[in-house]
Write an enzyme that holds these catalytic residues in place. Structure first.
Site, short mmCIF file in Angstrom:
data_model
loop_
_atom_site.label_atom_id
_atom_site.label_comp_id
_atom_site.label_asym_id
_atom_site.label_seq_id
_atom_site.Cartn_x
_atom_site.Cartn_y
_atom_site.Cartn_z
N GLY A 14 0.68 -1.19 0.08
CA GLY A 14 -0.08 -0.08 -0.03
C GLY A 14 0.93 1.27 -0.17
N SER A 15 1.78 1.29 -0.98
CA SER A 15 2.62 2.52 -0.74
C SER A 15 2.43 3.35 -1.91
CB SER A 15 4.32 1.78 -0.90
OG SER A 15 4.35 1.01 -1.71
N THR A 16 1.36 3.61 -2.68
CA THR A 16 1.16 4.56 -3.58
C THR A 16 0.79 5.98 -3.02
OG1 THR A 16 -1.05 3.75 -3.86
CG2 THR A 16 0.83 2.83 -5.56
N GLY A 18 0.50 8.66 0.94
CA GLY A 18 0.55 8.80 2.37
C GLY A 18 1.68 8.18 2.99
N ILE A 19 1.70 7.52 4.15
CA ILE A 19 2.59 7.03 5.01
C ILE A 19 3.26 5.99 4.31
CG2 ILE A 19 3.13 5.49 7.02
CD1 ILE A 19 0.81 6.89 8.46
N GLY A 20 2.64 4.90 3.39
CA GLY A 20 3.40 4.04 2.83
C GLY A 20 4.44 4.71 1.60
N SER A 141 -1.82 1.97 14.89
CA SER A 141 -2.10 3.10 15.09
C SER A 141 -2.42 3.39 16.67
CB SER A 141 -3.44 3.06 14.30
OG SER A 141 -4.22 4.33 14.78
N TYR A 154 -12.14 -0.37 13.05
CA TYR A 154 -10.61 -0.09 12.73
C TYR A 154 -9.81 -0.28 13.96
CZ TYR A 154 -6.58 2.81 11.59
OH TYR A 154 -5.39 3.33 11.56
#
Length: 264
Positions: A14-16, A18-20, A141, A154
């Protein structure tokens, strides 16, 4: 501290954005060969090109696969059979009253936020232990510890990651492989900007919206602002390094002091 990840291959789910994306950039800047991941080939290719521009000489490539599914993980492993650093960043979130969360949504959150990382660890940990070196990290988180009333579903999945990470660390004890969880606090990403708007209303200048969100919905924060993705990435890069060789089975906080506890 001079951190070098030269010769190491890192995969960030999931690195496309934000944090990723910030983590992928930080690992590349430290010398790792980084594999960017997302479901959409166009977005993956765009981020690969962006990171190559941002980090001259960086070894960055992409794999488009939905690692929230077993089939997606299988396709990924076929293309990328081994990694040295695994960062389980993929996750979804969104506010909903807990009594309105359906069985299907509970299962979806567990599939994306928990099972994706378990499947990836199961695929890559054996190779790490055979080679005698590896780093696995789960992005949790503050919601894992301070369950938010507006998104219990979540928070529960992030709580689960603390147990998964600790258990996996025990499973690879003494092998030279470390497993940790990074407990990220409220962070300014594209998704969180939308989330803030949903909670405090649209039409406000960002600085005012951020301040109101922190004051009304995250008052425990000692930072009194949203964390920047690069600040989370710095912890991930450190935990990926040789310097962090004695840190395993832990939950490392980059939460701006949000969790009101003395111990991590």
């Amino acid at each position: 501290m001079d951190i070098s990840l030269s010769g190491k291959t890192a995969f960030v789910s999931g690195s496309t954005q934000g944090i990723g994306k910030a983590i992928a950039s930080g690992l590349a800047a430290a010398g790792a060969q980084v594999v960017v991941n997302g479901r959409d080939r166009g977005r993956v290719d765009a981020v690969v090109a962006e990171l190559r521009d941002r980090v001259p000489g960086a070894g960055v490539r992409g794999v488009a696969a939905d690692v929230a599914t077993a089939d997606g993980v299988e396709r990924l492993v076929q293309e990328l059979p081994a990694v040295d650093i695994l960062v389980n960043n993929l996750g979804i979130f969104g506010p909903r009253p807990v009594l309105e969360v359906s069985d299907e949504e509970w299962l979806r959150y567990f599939e994306v936020n928990v099972l994706s990382g378990i499947r990836l660890a199961r695929a890559y940990l054996p190779g790490m232990t055979e080679r005698g070196w590896g780093r696995v990290q789960f992005l949790a988180s503050d919601s894992a510890v301070v369950i938010p009333a507006e998104m219990v579903h979540y928070g529960v999945t992030k709580t689960a990651l603390l147990g998964v990470s600790r258990g996996l660390a025990k499973a690879v004890a003494g092998t030279g492989v470390t497993v940790n969880t990074v407990v990220a606090g409220p962070t300014r990403t594209e998704g969180v900007e939308t989330f803030v708007g949903e909670l405090v209303g649209t039409g406000l200048e960002w600085e005012e919206a951020e301040a109101r969100f922190m004051r009304e919905h995250r008052p425990n924060s000692l930072l009194r602002r949203l964390i920047r993705p690069e600040e989370i990435a710095s912890m991930v890069v450190y935990l990926s390094s040789e310097q962090a060789s004695a840190t395993t089975g832990g939950a490392l906080r980059v939460d701006g002091g949000y969790v009101d506890a003395i111990l991590p």
